[in-house]
Enzyme design. Structure first.
Site: not given
Length: 425
Positions: A106, A132-135, A186, A262
């Protein structure tokens, strides 16, 4: 620098004009936005599948789901951070949102196919790809550096994620899965993960990158008749906010922005503390002070519109061990991060709830935070009481909604998402 000073305002004005076109309007459905992050690693050790978002009642309570994360390669182009999880893994009937097993050959498999099924079941849910993100933010500065690099980056992301041209699949195999793009750089002009490229000019370049996104998304919108979200995750730290973002310009270009609500404190600090208090506790001995009110007030004072300002809330806890047994463990020295299931010093709400009998719950209703303590181990504690309190804070301040990091931390019956929606109502 002089060319940027003259060119950017013209581009900004153009982008703001086209962003108001009918297909690019930034209106959401009635009610506060409820935005949740689902990570592409949730299906491994946690065994939290897209199907669980339907089973525990999360999907109908969300307005937006951010799928995390897509990465940037060393050239600044968009790539999948985990092709197996994203679009290659087959799911059985028991694991599938539709209740039907994937079949060999599929066009689309993996989480993206499950998200497609989730949208079919909940057609008002908007799903965005988070980049992205932290890593995964190492190469954002390079991607945003020049007009040419920005144009190439945006084109690659639209081609991969919105047009659905995944590597190794038929053209357009994932078309229609995503309704927009969420930028989790970030951080611009501030250090993030070790090895990230950081430049002082990131601040202006972030705005220029948004202009390029708006330009290309608007062009796509006119071709497809669809509107596309453009959102961003912004830091809680006022110094990072000012260093990295031209706040009024950024918000003008975004559908909305989510503010980190947070990680104000964690096991990287020598003293135990709150990680997500609404207000700074009166006895907090640390400087500078961090709290939701500090962060939100800063953005609003810099020109962020309330209706586009979305507060992040945690479905996890931060913890310390070797804590001195005074003041119920709060603001006490510790020897290090608390042992945990997936990462030292970090534990999902649902895991800690199952261990609740070992701890005493303490609350500071005035500051708006809670914690667990057993005489030596301390955990911040966002349970339904505190999550509902945060939802109420968003509603009372007239903010644009709430964002969740991350959805895999909730219980099998979705008690945190229900509490959040109750507070927002």
């Amino acid at each position: 620098m002089s060319s940027r000073r003259w060119v950017l305002p013209a581009l900004l004005a153009s982008a703001l004009t086209v962003s108001l076109a009918p297909h690019a309007a930034a209106h959401d459905r009635d009610g506060a936005r409820t935005v949740g992050y689902y990570t592409n690693w949730a299906g491994y050790d946690r065994n939290f599948l897209v199907k669980n978002l339907d089973d525990n009642g999360t999907a109908p309570r969300l307005t937006h789901l951010n799928y995390a994360f897509g990465f940037l390669d060393e050239t600044g182009k968009c790539v999948s951070s985990d092709p197996w999880a994203d679009y290659q893994r087959p799911f059985s009937a028991e694991q599938s949102v539709s209740g039907k097993a994937d079949e060999a050959g599929q066009p689309l498999l993996g989480n993206l196919n499950q998200l497609k099924q989730l949208k079919a079941k909940h057609p008002r849910l908007r799903v965005n790809i988070s980049l992205g993100g932290w890593t995964g933010s190492k190469h954002f500065s390079d991607a945003a550096l020049t007009p040419e690099s920005r144009a190439a980056h945006v084109k690659s992301c639209i081609d991969l994620w919105l047009k659905g041209n995944l590597v190794g699949t038929a053209p357009g195999a994932a078309a229609g899965v995503f309704d927009g793009i969420d930028l989790d750089w970030e951080w611009p002009a501030s250090p993030g993960a070790p090895g990230n490229v950081v430049r002082p000019e990131d601040r202006a370049n972030f705005t220029a990158l948004l202009v390029e996104y708006r330009k290309q998304l608007t062009a796509l919108s006119w071709r497809t008749g669809k509107r596309y979200d453009l959102t961003a995750f912004l830091p809680a730290d006022p110094a990072q906010a000012d260093r990295g973002f031209e706040i009024p310009k950024v918000f003008a270009l975004l559908t909305f922005a989510t503010i980190q609500g947070y990680d104000y404190h964690g096991a990287w600090d020598p003293l135990t503390n709150q990680q997500s208090a609404l207000r700074t506790p009166a006895a907090d001995p640390t400087t500078p002070k961090f709290s939701t009110q500090v962060a939100i007030d800063h953005y609003l004072s810099r020109g962020a519109p309330r209706g586009k300002t979305v507060l992040g809330v945690p479905f996890y806890s931060r913890g310390w061990t070797g804590v001195r047994n005074e003041n119920n463990g709060l603001f006490q020295p510790a020897t290090g991060p608390a042992p945990a299931t997936y990462e030292a010093g970090y534990e999902d709400y649902r895991v800690l709830k199952a261990q609740l009998g070992k701890y005493t719950v303490h609350r500071d209703p005035k500051a708006g935070h809670a914690w667990l303590f057993d005489g030596t181990t301390f955990w911040t504690w966002d349970d339904p009481v505190e999550i509902k309190r945060k939802g109420r804070y968003v509603a009372e301040r007239g903010l644009g909604g709430a964002m969740i990091w991350s959805l895999d931390g909730d219980t099998a019956d979705g008690e945190l998402i229900r509490a959040l929606r109750d507070g927002l109502s």
